[in-house]
Design a protein around this motif. Structure first.
Motif, PDB file in Angstrom:
ATOM      1  N   SER A  42       0.833  -1.212   0.000  1.00  0.00           N
ATOM      2  CA  SER A  42       0.000   0.000   0.000  1.00  0.00           C
ATOM      3  C   SER A  42       0.863   1.257   0.000  1.00  0.00           C
ATOM      4  O   SER A  42       0.433   2.306  -0.484  1.00  0.00           O
ATOM      5  CB  SER A  42      -0.932  -0.005   1.215  1.00  0.00           C
ATOM      6  OG  SER A  42      -0.197  -0.108   2.419  1.00  0.00           O
ATOM      7  N   TYR A  43       2.063   1.171   0.563  1.00  0.00           N
ATOM      8  CA  TYR A  43       3.023   2.274   0.501  1.00  0.00           C
ATOM      9  C   TYR A  43       3.877   2.045  -0.738  1.00  0.00           C
ATOM     10  O   TYR A  43       4.545   1.011  -0.863  1.00  0.00           O
ATOM     11  CB  TYR A  43       3.890   2.299   1.763  1.00  0.00           C
ATOM     12  CG  TYR A  43       4.804   3.495   1.837  1.00  0.00           C
ATOM     13  CD1 TYR A  43       4.390   4.675   2.462  1.00  0.00           C
ATOM     14  CD2 TYR A  43       6.078   3.459   1.285  1.00  0.00           C
ATOM     15  CE1 TYR A  43       5.230   5.773   2.531  1.00  0.00           C
ATOM     16  CE2 TYR A  43       6.911   4.561   1.338  1.00  0.00           C
ATOM     17  CZ  TYR A  43       6.480   5.712   1.962  1.00  0.00           C
ATOM     18  OH  TYR A  43       7.311   6.811   2.032  1.00  0.00           O
ATOM     19  N   THR A  44       3.868   2.992  -1.646  1.00  0.00           N
ATOM     20  CA  THR A  44       4.494   2.776  -2.953  1.00  0.00           C
ATOM     21  C   THR A  44       5.695   3.663  -3.240  1.00  0.00           C
ATOM     22  O   THR A  44       6.389   3.448  -4.240  1.00  0.00           O
ATOM     23  CB  THR A  44       3.460   2.992  -4.072  1.00  0.00           C
ATOM     24  OG1 THR A  44       2.974   4.341  -4.017  1.00  0.00           O
ATOM     25  CG2 THR A  44       2.284   2.027  -3.916  1.00  0.00           C
ATOM     26  N   ASN A  45       5.958   4.645  -2.389  1.00  0.00           N
ATOM     27  CA  ASN A  45       7.020   5.605  -2.659  1.00  0.00           C
ATOM     28  C   ASN A  45       8.352   5.092  -2.107  1.00  0.00           C
ATOM     29  O   ASN A  45       8.838   5.549  -1.074  1.00  0.00           O
ATOM     30  CB  ASN A  45       6.677   6.963  -2.052  1.00  0.00           C
ATOM     31  CG  ASN A  45       7.668   8.038  -2.456  1.00  0.00           C
ATOM     32  OD1 ASN A  45       8.352   7.913  -3.482  1.00  0.00           O
ATOM     33  ND2 ASN A  45       7.765   9.085  -1.658  1.00  0.00           N
ATOM     34  N   ASP A  92       0.319  -3.945   3.942  1.00  0.00           N
ATOM     35  CA  ASP A  92       0.612  -2.794   4.801  1.00  0.00           C
ATOM     36  C   ASP A  92       1.933  -2.916   5.557  1.00  0.00           C
ATOM     37  O   ASP A  92       2.199  -2.136   6.477  1.00  0.00           O
ATOM     38  CB  ASP A  92      -0.527  -2.576   5.804  1.00  0.00           C
ATOM     39  CG  ASP A  92      -1.797  -2.067   5.149  1.00  0.00           C
ATOM     40  OD1 ASP A  92      -1.690  -1.432   4.085  1.00  0.00           O
ATOM     41  OD2 ASP A  92      -2.887  -2.309   5.693  1.00  0.00           O
ATOM     42  N   TYR A  93       2.755  -3.877   5.183  1.00  0.00           N
ATOM     43  CA  TYR A  93       4.008  -4.093   5.916  1.00  0.00           C
ATOM     44  C   TYR A  93       4.896  -2.846   5.894  1.00  0.00           C
ATOM     45  O   TYR A  93       5.289  -2.321   6.940  1.00  0.00           O
ATOM     46  CB  TYR A  93       4.751  -5.286   5.323  1.00  0.00           C
ATOM     47  CG  TYR A  93       6.019  -5.616   6.071  1.00  0.00           C
ATOM     48  CD1 TYR A  93       5.991  -6.428   7.192  1.00  0.00           C
ATOM     49  CD2 TYR A  93       7.251  -5.119   5.661  1.00  0.00           C
ATOM     50  CE1 TYR A  93       7.151  -6.738   7.888  1.00  0.00           C
ATOM     51  CE2 TYR A  93       8.414  -5.407   6.349  1.00  0.00           C
ATOM     52  CZ  TYR A  93       8.359  -6.221   7.458  1.00  0.00           C
ATOM     53  OH  TYR A  93       9.523  -6.501   8.147  1.00  0.00           O
ATOM     54  N   VAL A  94       5.231  -2.372   4.710  1.00  0.00           N
ATOM     55  CA  VAL A  94       6.120  -1.211   4.594  1.00  0.00           C
ATOM     56  C   VAL A  94       5.446   0.031   5.187  1.00  0.00           C
ATOM     57  O   VAL A  94       6.085   0.834   5.871  1.00  0.00           O
ATOM     58  CB  VAL A  94       6.521  -0.976   3.127  1.00  0.00           C
ATOM     59  CG1 VAL A  94       7.295   0.332   2.975  1.00  0.00           C
ATOM     60  CG2 VAL A  94       7.351  -2.152   2.611  1.00  0.00           C
ATOM     61  N   LYS A  95       4.163   0.191   4.938  1.00  0.00           N
ATOM     62  CA  LYS A  95       3.424   1.334   5.479  1.00  0.00           C
ATOM     63  C   LYS A  95       3.526   1.387   7.002  1.00  0.00           C
ATOM     64  O   LYS A  95       3.743   2.465   7.588  1.00  0.00           O
ATOM     65  CB  LYS A  95       1.959   1.247   5.058  1.00  0.00           C
ATOM     66  CG  LYS A  95       1.078   2.349   5.616  1.00  0.00           C
ATOM     67  CD  LYS A  95      -0.377   2.133   5.208  1.00  0.00           C
ATOM     68  CE  LYS A  95      -1.289   3.180   5.829  1.00  0.00           C
ATOM     69  NZ  LYS A  95      -2.709   2.925   5.500  1.00  0.00           N
ATOM     70  N   THR A  96       3.395   0.247   7.661  1.00  0.00           N
ATOM     71  CA  THR A  96       3.472   0.196   9.120  1.00  0.00           C
ATOM     72  C   THR A  96       4.838   0.651   9.615  1.00  0.00           C
ATOM     73  O   THR A  96       4.947   1.408  10.582  1.00  0.00           O
ATOM     74  CB  THR A  96       3.185  -1.234   9.617  1.00  0.00           C
ATOM     75  OG1 THR A  96       1.880  -1.625   9.185  1.00  0.00           O
ATOM     76  CG2 THR A  96       3.261  -1.323  11.126  1.00  0.00           C
ATOM     77  N   VAL A  97       5.886   0.208   8.953  1.00  0.00           N
ATOM     78  CA  VAL A  97       7.244   0.593   9.335  1.00  0.00           C
ATOM     79  C   VAL A  97       7.457   2.092   9.136  1.00  0.00           C
ATOM     80  O   VAL A  97       7.969   2.793  10.014  1.00  0.00           O
ATOM     81  CB  VAL A  97       8.285  -0.208   8.532  1.00  0.00           C
ATOM     82  CG1 VAL A  97       9.693   0.261   8.874  1.00  0.00           C
ATOM     83  CG2 VAL A  97       8.144  -1.701   8.806  1.00  0.00           C
ATOM     84  N   VAL A  98       7.069   2.602   7.976  1.00  0.00           N
ATOM     85  CA  VAL A  98       7.280   4.020   7.664  1.00  0.00           C
ATOM     86  C   VAL A  98       6.503   4.910   8.632  1.00  0.00           C
ATOM     87  O   VAL A  98       7.043   5.892   9.167  1.00  0.00           O
ATOM     88  CB  VAL A  98       6.874   4.319   6.205  1.00  0.00           C
ATOM     89  CG1 VAL A  98       6.897   5.822   5.941  1.00  0.00           C
ATOM     90  CG2 VAL A  98       7.791   3.585   5.234  1.00  0.00           C
ATOM     91  N   GLU A  99       5.247   4.594   8.870  1.00  0.00           N
ATOM     92  CA  GLU A  99       4.428   5.410   9.770  1.00  0.00           C
ATOM     93  C   GLU A  99       4.966   5.403  11.186  1.00  0.00           C
ATOM     94  O   GLU A  99       4.904   6.426  11.887  1.00  0.00           O
ATOM     95  CB  GLU A  99       2.981   4.926   9.731  1.00  0.00           C
ATOM     96  CG  GLU A  99       2.271   5.264   8.427  1.00  0.00           C
ATOM     97  CD  GLU A  99       0.816   4.842   8.428  1.00  0.00           C
ATOM     98  OE1 GLU A  99       0.407   4.074   9.342  1.00  0.00           O
ATOM     99  OE2 GLU A  99       0.073   5.268   7.516  1.00  0.00           O
ATOM    100  N   ASP A 144       4.690  -3.712  16.517  1.00  0.00           N
ATOM    101  CA  ASP A 144       3.946  -4.947  16.273  1.00  0.00           C
ATOM    102  C   ASP A 144       3.480  -4.973  14.824  1.00  0.00           C
ATOM    103  O   ASP A 144       2.459  -4.394  14.475  1.00  0.00           O
ATOM    104  CB  ASP A 144       2.754  -5.049  17.224  1.00  0.00           C
ATOM    105  CG  ASP A 144       2.058  -6.396  17.107  1.00  0.00           C
ATOM    106  OD1 ASP A 144       2.461  -7.184  16.236  1.00  0.00           O
ATOM    107  OD2 ASP A 144       1.127  -6.654  17.883  1.00  0.00           O
ATOM    108  N   ASN A 145       4.251  -5.617  13.985  1.00  0.00           N
ATOM    109  CA  ASN A 145       3.927  -5.730  12.563  1.00  0.00           C
ATOM    110  C   ASN A 145       3.519  -7.161  12.226  1.00  0.00           C
ATOM    111  O   ASN A 145       3.546  -7.572  11.070  1.00  0.00           O
ATOM    112  CB  ASN A 145       5.144  -5.322  11.727  1.00  0.00           C
ATOM    113  CG  ASN A 145       4.744  -4.711  10.387  1.00  0.00           C
ATOM    114  OD1 ASN A 145       3.569  -4.575  10.085  1.00  0.00           O
ATOM    115  ND2 ASN A 145       5.726  -4.348   9.592  1.00  0.00           N
ATOM    116  N   SER A 146       3.134  -7.908  13.254  1.00  0.00           N
ATOM    117  CA  SER A 146       2.873  -9.341  13.071  1.00  0.00           C
ATOM    118  C   SER A 146       1.727  -9.625  12.114  1.00  0.00           C
ATOM    119  O   SER A 146       1.757 -10.601  11.368  1.00  0.00           O
ATOM    120  CB  SER A 146       2.583  -9.989  14.422  1.00  0.00           C
ATOM    121  OG  SER A 146       1.511  -9.342  15.069  1.00  0.00           O
TER     122      SER A 146
END
Length: 215
Positions: free
Chosen positions: A27-30, A100-107, A192-194
């Motif tokens: 979902s995070y594409t940048n 949403d893996y990358v999105k969770t990390v970035v946010e 928590d990205n589980s």
């Protein structure tokens, strides 16, 4: 935020295509995704190219390099994109990531003060435990515990600069990196990205020649 995903991959042709598709579905594409295909023999390279040439876009940077040790392979992969990034996220070729893996990390990085981001789950867990919500905390302080690479592993430009000073000792990169970071007192948070990981797709490594079967 300028984000670099990086994936060293060694003798896993059946996994690297899935890894690229996972990142295309994020979902995070940048982001830019640097991928290093590590080989022992240059003859392997020609078989790899057909695996993903139909799914790449401009965000994905592929290079082929002689295989080395874990830290060296990771740093070689990052160095393919030498411009400074705000956030570096290690994407393992043997994990399956939800959208949403990358999105969770970035946010998390955007809203918390930290230089290193880990996860509450570690590689020892399997699908059964994860499905039941049984997470194993990283816990403790590095370098005194012995966990390997956690599922979520990301770090800042400041942390990356410290990695550049490491002399590879052939230990797991996670242990080498945390030992170096702890000397500088970098803050390490757990997110928590589980729910954004399906799990490992570990399998026996195979050579490209034994896996690749052209029609």
């Amino acid at each position: 935020m300028k984000v670099l995903l990086f994936t060293p991959s060694y003798k896993r042709p059946y996994m690297i295509r899935q890894s690229i598709l996972n990142m295309k579905n994020q979902s995070y594409t940048n982001f830019t995704h640097s991928i290093s295909i590590m080989f022992d023999n240059e003859s392997e390279v020609k078989d790899y190219e057909i695996i993903f040439d139909d799914i790449l876009d401009d965000r994905f940077k592929i290079q082929y390099k002689k295989n080395s040790r874990t830290h060296t392979n990771a740093m070689t992969t990052i160095s393919q994109c030498p411009e400074p990034y705000d956030l570096y996220i290690k994407i393992d070729d043997d994990d399956i990531y939800k959208k949403d893996y990358v999105k969770t990390v970035v946010e998390y990085f955007e809203t918390h003060q930290c230089d290193i981001l880990s996860s509450k789950i570690s590689y020892q867990l399997n699908n059964y435990h994860l499905a039941k919500g049984d997470y194993k905390s990283l816990g403790g302080h590095f370098p005194n515990n012995n966990y390997r690479m956690p599922m979520t592993f990301a770090f800042s430009q400041k942390a990356y600069q410290i990695l550049l000073t490491i002399k590879d000792n052939n230990n797991y990169e996670d242990l080498q990196w945390r030992t170096a970071w702890s000397k500088y007192g970098l803050k390490d948070d757990n997110v928590d990205n589980s729910s954004n990981i399906i799990w490992h797709i570990h399998g026996k490594n195979t050579s490209v020649s034994s896996w690749f079967r052209p029609n």
